[in-house]
Design a protein around this motif. Sequence first.
Motif, short mmCIF file in Angstrom:
data_model
loop_
_atom_site.label_atom_id
_atom_site.label_comp_id
_atom_site.label_asym_id
_atom_site.label_seq_id
_atom_site.Cartn_x
_atom_site.Cartn_y
_atom_site.Cartn_z
N ALA A 1 2.51 3.56 -6.31
CA ALA A 1 1.44 3.97 -5.42
C ALA A 1 1.46 3.25 -4.07
O ALA A 1 0.88 3.74 -3.10
CB ALA A 1 0.09 3.74 -6.10
N ILE A 2 2.12 2.10 -4.00
CA ILE A 2 2.08 1.34 -2.75
C ILE A 2 3.32 1.56 -1.89
O ILE A 2 3.34 1.14 -0.72
CB ILE A 2 1.89 -0.17 -3.00
CG1 ILE A 2 3.20 -0.82 -3.44
CG2 ILE A 2 0.78 -0.42 -4.00
CD1 ILE A 2 3.16 -2.34 -3.44
N ILE A 3 4.34 2.22 -2.41
CA ILE A 3 5.61 2.28 -1.69
C ILE A 3 5.47 2.99 -0.35
O ILE A 3 5.86 2.45 0.71
CB ILE A 3 6.70 2.94 -2.56
CG1 ILE A 3 7.07 2.01 -3.72
CG2 ILE A 3 7.95 3.25 -1.72
CD1 ILE A 3 8.08 2.59 -4.69
N ALA A 4 4.94 4.20 -0.34
CA ALA A 4 4.83 4.95 0.91
C ALA A 4 3.93 4.23 1.91
O ALA A 4 4.22 4.20 3.11
CB ALA A 4 4.31 6.35 0.62
N LYS A 5 2.85 3.64 1.42
CA LYS A 5 1.94 2.92 2.32
C LYS A 5 2.62 1.71 2.93
O LYS A 5 2.44 1.40 4.11
CB LYS A 5 0.69 2.49 1.54
CG LYS A 5 -0.15 3.65 1.02
CD LYS A 5 -1.30 3.13 0.16
CE LYS A 5 -2.10 4.27 -0.44
NZ LYS A 5 -3.19 3.80 -1.34
N ALA B 1 2.18 -6.20 1.20
CA ALA B 1 2.50 -5.76 -0.17
C ALA B 1 1.48 -6.29 -1.16
O ALA B 1 1.05 -5.57 -2.07
CB ALA B 1 3.90 -6.22 -0.54
N LEU B 2 1.10 -7.55 -1.00
CA LEU B 2 0.11 -8.15 -1.91
C LEU B 2 -1.24 -7.46 -1.78
O LEU B 2 -1.88 -7.16 -2.79
CB LEU B 2 -0.03 -9.64 -1.59
CG LEU B 2 -1.09 -10.41 -2.40
CD1 LEU B 2 -0.80 -10.34 -3.89
CD2 LEU B 2 -1.17 -11.85 -1.93
N LYS B 3 -1.64 -7.18 -0.56
CA LYS B 3 -2.92 -6.51 -0.33
C LYS B 3 -2.94 -5.13 -0.98
O LYS B 3 -3.89 -4.76 -1.67
CB LYS B 3 -3.19 -6.41 1.16
CG LYS B 3 -4.51 -5.73 1.52
CD LYS B 3 -4.72 -5.69 3.02
CE LYS B 3 -6.03 -4.99 3.38
NZ LYS B 3 -6.22 -4.93 4.85
N LEU B 4 -1.86 -4.37 -0.77
CA LEU B 4 -1.78 -3.02 -1.33
C LEU B 4 -1.72 -3.05 -2.85
O LEU B 4 -2.36 -2.24 -3.53
CB LEU B 4 -0.55 -2.29 -0.77
CG LEU B 4 -0.62 -1.90 0.71
CD1 LEU B 4 0.74 -1.38 1.18
CD2 LEU B 4 -1.70 -0.86 0.95
N ALA B 5 -0.93 -3.99 -3.39
CA ALA B 5 -0.79 -4.07 -4.85
C ALA B 5 -2.11 -4.49 -5.49
O ALA B 5 -2.46 -4.00 -6.56
CB ALA B 5 0.30 -5.05 -5.20
N THR B 6 -2.82 -5.39 -4.85
CA THR B 6 -4.10 -5.84 -5.39
C THR B 6 -5.12 -4.71 -5.38
O THR B 6 -5.86 -4.52 -6.34
CB THR B 6 -4.63 -7.03 -4.56
OG1 THR B 6 -3.68 -8.09 -4.59
CG2 THR B 6 -5.95 -7.54 -5.14
N GLN B 7 -5.11 -3.92 -4.31
CA GLN B 7 -6.01 -2.76 -4.25
C GLN B 7 -5.65 -1.74 -5.32
O GLN B 7 -6.52 -1.15 -5.95
CB GLN B 7 -5.92 -2.12 -2.86
CG GLN B 7 -6.50 -2.96 -1.75
CD GLN B 7 -6.24 -2.35 -0.38
OE1 GLN B 7 -5.40 -1.45 -0.22
NE2 GLN B 7 -6.94 -2.86 0.63
N ASP B 8 -4.34 -1.57 -5.53
CA ASP B 8 -3.87 -0.56 -6.48
C ASP B 8 -4.23 -0.93 -7.91
O ASP B 8 -4.57 -0.08 -8.73
CB ASP B 8 -2.36 -0.38 -6.35
CG ASP B 8 -1.80 0.66 -7.31
OD1 ASP B 8 -2.25 1.81 -7.25
OD2 ASP B 8 -0.91 0.30 -8.11
N THR B 9 -4.14 -2.22 -8.23
CA THR B 9 -4.41 -2.67 -9.59
C THR B 9 -5.87 -3.03 -9.82
O THR B 9 -6.30 -3.24 -10.96
CB THR B 9 -3.54 -3.89 -9.94
OG1 THR B 9 -3.85 -4.96 -9.01
CG2 THR B 9 -2.07 -3.57 -9.86
N GLY B 10 -6.62 -3.13 -8.73
CA GLY B 10 -8.02 -3.47 -8.84
C GLY B 10 -8.26 -4.95 -9.10
O GLY B 10 -9.39 -5.32 -9.48
#
Length: 346
Positions: A295-299, A336-345
């Motif tokens: 989910a974070i790759i394109a972003k 990457a950390l910000k996006l991954a954290t948002q993705d995983t909640g």
Amino acid sequence: MIKTFASDNYAGAHPDVMQAIINANVGHAAAYGADDYTTSAINKFKALLGDDIEVHFAYNGTGANVLGLASLTNAYNSIICSDLAHINVDESTAPEKFTGCKLVTVPTKNGKIYPEQIEEKIIRIDDQHHPQVKVISISQSTEYGTVYTIDEIKAISAVAKKNNLYLHMDGSRIANAAVSLQAEIKAITRDAGVDVLSFGGTKNGMLFGEAVVFFNTSVAKNFKYIRKQSMQLHSKMRFISAQFDALLTNNLWKKNATHANKMAQILKRRLQEIPGVTITQSVDANGIFALLPPAIIAKLQAVHYFYVWNEKTSEVRLMCAFDTTEEQVNAFADVALKLATQDTGL
């Protein structure tokens, strides 16, 4: 969009290399390599790799690989390589077209191929109905960013010699491999049994240009004709040679590779802190391969562009270059950390 981690090919040229080109851009000089810049660069190659080698320059990596392989083969031969090898995956059909040879691939999970795998492909010798294997080609570092040890190269060379084959090395990132192994380039090429080396310059701070280095000079006798036929003979050769002269002065090749490898290690450490990220390969040189949350790759690509290596598994490739900065590494990891954290909640 920042493209720092897409490829070390995306980087510009090192300032010392650019200055060398400017310095060479004075007056007239003999064409096709009959100039003082080319003589100086070849002498520096000999100081690095041995006096009894032959060195010839080409425009690009595909050209250097094809020229080296063409010097070792006839059109009825075959070449054993990894299924991920650049000559198999990313050089279109140039190796087949210009050598006439069949590429025989070996499956790999880490970019390397091993003696027992190679020996399985050495079959039907002297059978006129089957391509006759003549070359083993390996990449150093590999397409997965891993590095062959000296012993591993020697073991492959032993297979080659036992079967009357040649060993070719695609060294587009040979400097990064040498730094990783804390060894001189001579030790991981000539001394390990390599016959022909494609010595990379473009990915290590040059504007353009690669070298074909013959340790086994007996196979180089027709090289000048093959290079001309393949449209890789540069008329204003001094502008390739001057770059190599700079790269081989004061260990610039080593400094550039050391920095790129260091940035890769910092990026690796930062990525390991991010939830959902898995490093898939040993980070030996200047490349990192990792599984990212899909989910974070394109972003993430929209901010810091990079290539997806395997779309099915969401494995990506991140390359560091001689000019990659620690600030850029941290900026990428922070996003990457910000996006991954948002993705995983989390």
